[in-house]
Design a protein around this motif. Structure first.
Motif, mmCIF file in Angstrom:
data_model
loop_
_atom_site.group_PDB
_atom_site.id
_atom_site.type_symbol
_atom_site.label_atom_id
_atom_site.label_comp_id
_atom_site.label_asym_id
_atom_site.label_seq_id
_atom_site.Cartn_x
_atom_site.Cartn_y
_atom_site.Cartn_z
ATOM 1 N N ILE A 135 0.838 -1.203 0.000
ATOM 2 C CA ILE A 135 0.000 0.000 0.000
ATOM 3 C C ILE A 135 0.870 1.248 0.000
ATOM 4 C CG2 ILE A 135 -1.721 1.336 1.281
ATOM 5 C CD1 ILE A 135 -2.868 -1.273 2.329
ATOM 6 N N PHE A 136 1.691 1.403 1.058
ATOM 7 C CA PHE A 136 2.549 2.584 1.165
ATOM 8 C C PHE A 136 3.684 2.278 2.121
ATOM 9 C CE2 PHE A 136 3.635 6.665 3.265
ATOM 10 C CZ PHE A 136 4.097 7.354 2.145
ATOM 11 N N LYS A 137 4.907 2.345 1.597
ATOM 12 C CA LYS A 137 6.109 2.079 2.387
ATOM 13 C C LYS A 137 5.981 0.752 3.138
ATOM 14 C CE LYS A 137 7.715 6.847 2.707
ATOM 15 N NZ LYS A 137 8.168 7.962 3.574
ATOM 16 N N ARG A 138 5.925 0.790 4.482
ATOM 17 C CA ARG A 138 5.882 -0.461 5.248
ATOM 18 C C ARG A 138 4.481 -1.077 5.347
ATOM 19 N NH1 ARG A 138 10.033 -0.735 10.308
ATOM 20 N NH2 ARG A 138 11.801 0.388 9.397
ATOM 21 N N PHE A 139 3.482 -0.407 4.838
ATOM 22 C CA PHE A 139 2.115 -0.890 4.979
ATOM 23 C C PHE A 139 1.688 -1.699 3.754
ATOM 24 C CE2 PHE A 139 2.177 2.561 8.033
ATOM 25 C CZ PHE A 139 1.423 2.044 9.084
ATOM 26 N N GLY A 140 0.943 -2.762 4.016
ATOM 27 C CA GLY A 140 0.404 -3.590 2.954
ATOM 28 C C GLY A 140 -0.983 -4.067 3.318
ATOM 29 N N GLY A 141 -1.601 -4.797 2.418
ATOM 30 C CA GLY A 141 -2.931 -5.310 2.666
ATOM 31 C C GLY A 141 -3.112 -6.690 2.075
ATOM 32 N N VAL A 142 -4.188 -7.373 2.461
ATOM 33 C CA VAL A 142 -4.515 -8.696 1.932
ATOM 34 C C VAL A 142 -6.021 -8.841 1.784
ATOM 35 C CG1 VAL A 142 -2.491 -9.777 3.038
ATOM 36 C CG2 VAL A 142 -4.702 -9.860 4.177
ATOM 37 N N PHE A 143 -6.413 -9.658 0.818
ATOM 38 C CA PHE A 143 -7.761 -10.212 0.741
ATOM 39 C C PHE A 143 -7.600 -11.725 0.811
ATOM 40 C CE2 PHE A 143 -8.224 -6.231 -1.765
ATOM 41 C CZ PHE A 143 -9.169 -5.606 -0.960
ATOM 42 N N PHE A 144 -8.476 -12.398 1.559
ATOM 43 C CA PHE A 144 -8.310 -13.841 1.702
ATOM 44 C C PHE A 144 -9.656 -14.540 1.758
ATOM 45 C CE2 PHE A 144 -8.064 -11.956 5.970
ATOM 46 C CZ PHE A 144 -9.025 -12.683 6.665
ATOM 47 N N THR A 166 -10.389 -9.596 5.077
ATOM 48 C CA THR A 166 -9.354 -8.686 4.605
ATOM 49 C C THR A 166 -8.478 -8.285 5.775
ATOM 50 O OG1 THR A 166 -8.969 -6.642 3.361
ATOM 51 C CG2 THR A 166 -10.747 -6.619 4.977
ATOM 52 N N GLY A 167 -7.320 -7.705 5.471
ATOM 53 C CA GLY A 167 -6.413 -7.349 6.555
ATOM 54 C C GLY A 167 -5.399 -6.303 6.148
ATOM 55 N N ILE A 168 -4.705 -5.787 7.151
ATOM 56 C CA ILE A 168 -3.650 -4.794 6.978
ATOM 57 C C ILE A 168 -2.357 -5.365 7.542
ATOM 58 C CG2 ILE A 168 -2.849 -2.486 7.656
ATOM 59 C CD1 ILE A 168 -5.757 -1.620 7.775
ATOM 60 N N ARG A 169 -1.240 -5.046 6.898
ATOM 61 C CA ARG A 169 0.073 -5.502 7.343
ATOM 62 C C ARG A 169 0.996 -4.308 7.583
ATOM 63 N NH1 ARG A 169 -2.880 -8.982 7.520
ATOM 64 N NH2 ARG A 169 -2.767 -11.117 6.685
ATOM 65 N N PHE A 170 1.836 -4.432 8.611
ATOM 66 C CA PHE A 170 2.909 -3.459 8.854
ATOM 67 C C PHE A 170 4.199 -4.235 9.020
ATOM 68 C CE2 PHE A 170 5.721 -1.133 11.730
ATOM 69 C CZ PHE A 170 5.888 0.048 10.997
ATOM 70 N N THR A 171 5.201 -3.912 8.210
ATOM 71 C CA THR A 171 6.467 -4.629 8.246
ATOM 72 C C THR A 171 7.317 -4.118 9.407
ATOM 73 O OG1 THR A 171 6.409 -4.921 5.853
ATOM 74 C CG2 THR A 171 8.513 -5.295 6.951
ATOM 75 N N ALA A 172 7.389 -4.921 10.467
ATOM 76 C CA ALA A 172 8.150 -4.532 11.657
ATOM 77 C C ALA A 172 9.635 -4.781 11.475
ATOM 78 C CB ALA A 172 7.636 -5.288 12.871
ATOM 79 N N ASN A 193 5.933 -9.348 9.474
ATOM 80 C CA ASN A 193 4.815 -8.407 9.531
ATOM 81 C C ASN A 193 4.019 -8.516 10.824
ATOM 82 O OD1 ASN A 193 5.282 -7.365 6.985
ATOM 83 N ND2 ASN A 193 3.909 -8.800 5.969
ATOM 84 N N ILE A 194 3.474 -7.373 11.242
ATOM 85 C CA ILE A 194 2.407 -7.336 12.230
ATOM 86 C C ILE A 194 1.100 -7.445 11.452
ATOM 87 C CG2 ILE A 194 1.229 -5.946 13.974
ATOM 88 C CD1 ILE A 194 3.945 -4.697 14.635
ATOM 89 N N ARG A 195 0.215 -8.338 11.886
ATOM 90 C CA ARG A 195 -0.978 -8.688 11.107
ATOM 91 C C ARG A 195 -2.255 -8.298 11.841
ATOM 92 N NH1 ARG A 195 -3.644 -14.139 10.742
ATOM 93 N NH2 ARG A 195 -1.867 -15.021 11.851
ATOM 94 N N LEU A 196 -3.145 -7.574 11.149
ATOM 95 C CA LEU A 196 -4.482 -7.283 11.640
ATOM 96 C C LEU A 196 -5.477 -7.754 10.590
ATOM 97 C CD1 LEU A 196 -6.527 -5.996 13.588
ATOM 98 C CD2 LEU A 196 -6.180 -3.825 12.384
ATOM 99 N N ASP A 197 -6.280 -8.770 10.928
ATOM 100 C CA ASP A 197 -7.245 -9.358 10.006
ATOM 101 C C ASP A 197 -8.650 -9.249 10.572
ATOM 102 O OD1 ASP A 197 -5.379 -10.157 8.125
ATOM 103 O OD2 ASP A 197 -5.112 -12.145 9.005
ATOM 104 N N TYR A 198 -9.619 -9.125 9.665
ATOM 105 C CA TYR A 198 -11.017 -9.273 10.028
ATOM 106 C C TYR A 198 -11.595 -10.336 9.104
ATOM 107 C CZ TYR A 198 -15.912 -8.370 11.021
ATOM 108 O OH TYR A 198 -17.233 -8.511 11.398
ATOM 109 N N ALA A 199 -12.129 -11.407 9.693
ATOM 110 C CA ALA A 199 -12.620 -12.546 8.924
ATOM 111 C C ALA A 199 -14.049 -12.864 9.320
ATOM 112 C CB ALA A 199 -11.726 -13.761 9.146
ATOM 113 N N ILE A 200 -14.823 -13.351 8.351
ATOM 114 C CA ILE A 200 -16.235 -13.658 8.556
ATOM 115 C C ILE A 200 -16.478 -15.129 8.259
ATOM 116 C CG2 ILE A 200 -18.600 -13.170 7.812
ATOM 117 C CD1 ILE A 200 -17.655 -10.369 7.057
ATOM 118 N N GLY A 201 -17.062 -15.843 9.231
ATOM 119 C CA GLY A 201 -17.472 -17.227 9.063
ATOM 120 C C GLY A 201 -18.974 -17.347 9.271
ATOM 121 N N GLY A 232 3.253 -12.218 12.123
ATOM 122 C CA GLY A 232 3.480 -13.279 11.160
ATOM 123 C C GLY A 232 2.240 -13.625 10.369
ATOM 124 N N GLU A 233 2.461 -14.188 9.173
ATOM 125 C CA GLU A 233 1.352 -14.526 8.286
ATOM 126 C C GLU A 233 0.667 -15.823 8.738
ATOM 127 O OE1 GLU A 233 0.401 -12.381 6.040
ATOM 128 O OE2 GLU A 233 2.110 -11.134 6.624
#
Length: 341
Positions: A273-282, A306-312, A319-327, A338-339
């Motif tokens: 996304i920007f510098k150390r920040f990234g994102g995922v769809f899963f 979906t989630g956001i990543r910060f490369t520590a 990465n530091i991982r923040l995810d929101y998932a729906i079941g 970590g992933e």
């Protein structure tokens, strides 16, 4: 001024204390501390994969306590690979039943030590073969009045001792361990758990864990994972194949899906996304089964998020991982390091 010899010795050992903070549906907020040592043995090249040991203790909002010592040792320039975990958990979980025999969720407490040991030898480039051992003494400490555990309707209650040995194959061509942009891994394991090894349960398990990674274009990586677990014999409930939690089938409480057999497929699109920040769809899908029907293909389970990543750690892309998932029961947050795979 450091001499070259002193500098080399310094590079061989790094000790880092750090706080342990994460969030999951099973624990809510967890907090503690850990001490991690990263090192290389005296006769190994400084370019060889490092060995690592961590010692930590964690407390959670759910009044749980975890003491753990995971380790991975790379010997003779990764010609030998020894990894595993020693730990003791004072925990509580919700129980939802087994297979299609669901029950109203029931809280139970458990204390258990855990020992997992794996010793591998490289037999071909990227390919290791070896032996495995696992041990748990699972003691139910708290139950709900007139519940499944109190009435001992759950296999393995009030105490199960599982002790088993087996064989394994491990193959790894990833370019980076923590955030691969290409390569594959394959981890195949067979365990025999029996009184012969010191337990009180007799069952077998065969698992396969396969992951692949491919860069689609700049800063966009496609990651896929296929996991299978097949159990036969008389396994206690805690040793059945299960899904849920922060790694397999995010969006479901850990153990929400539990049966003899599971087959899971999950995929991620990872992007910068920007510098150390990234994102995922899963997304993920799975089927379960027992020793009679093997897998219930007509009853698949689904989750997505979906989630956001910060490369520590830029060097290792940790990465530091923040995810929101729906079941099927709604959504859950996961905050950790970590992933998922």
């Amino acid at each position: 001024m450091l001499t070259q010899r002193a500098f080399s010795q310094q590079k061989r050992l790094s000790i880092l204390p750090f706080p342990a903070v994460y969030y999951s549906p099973e624990t809510r907020w967890a907090y503690g501390a850990a001490l991690t040592a990263t090192f290389r043995f005296k006769n190994d090249s400084l370019r060889a994969r490092p060995s690592q040991m961590s010692l930590g203790i964690v407390f959670t909002q759910e009044k749980q306590k975890l003491e753990y010592l995971p380790f991975k040792l790379c010997l003779k320039n990764a010609g030998y690979y020894f990894n595993g975990e020693l730990g003791f958990n004072k925990y509580n979980y919700y129980y939802f039943g087994i297979g299609n025999q669901s029950v109203p969720k029931e809280l139970f407490g458990v204390d258990f030590p855990r020992v997992r040991l794996n010793f591998f030898k490289k037999i071909y480039p990227h390919l290791y073969m070896g032996v495995r051992y696992q041990y748990e003494d699972y003691r139910i400490t708290q139950t709900m009045p007139n519940g499944e555990f109190a009435n001992e309707r759950v296999p393995g209650t009030p105490r199960s001792i599982t002790s088993g040995a087996g064989l394994g194959l491990f193959y790894d061509t990833r370019d980076i361990v923590f955030f691969p942009s290409k390569g594959i891994t394959a981890d195949i394991a067979y365990f025999n758990n029996a009184p012969f090894w010191g337990g009180n349960a007799l069952f077998n398990r065969l698992t396969g864990d396969f992951s692949g990674y491919q860069t689609l274009f700049k800063k966009v990586v496609l990651a896929g994972n296929l996991f299978s677990s097949f159990t036969w014999g008389n396994a206690p409930f805690n040793m059945l194949s299960e899904l849920g939690g922060g790694k397999r089938m995010r969006g479901y409480y850990q153990g929400r899906l539990r049966d003899d057999n599971v087959l899971l497929a999950q995929g991620e699109v990872r992007f910068g996304i920007f510098k150390r920040f990234g994102g995922v769809f899963f997304g993920s899908t799975a089927v379960l089964g027992n020793q009679k029907d093997i897998l219930r293909w007509h009853d698949p389970k689904f989750a997505y998020g979906t989630g956001i990543r910060f490369t520590a750690n830029r060097r290792d892309h940790l990465n530091i991982r923040l995810d929101y998932a729906i079941g099927q029961d709604g959504g859950n947050f996961y905050f950790t390091i970590g992933e998922a795979f």
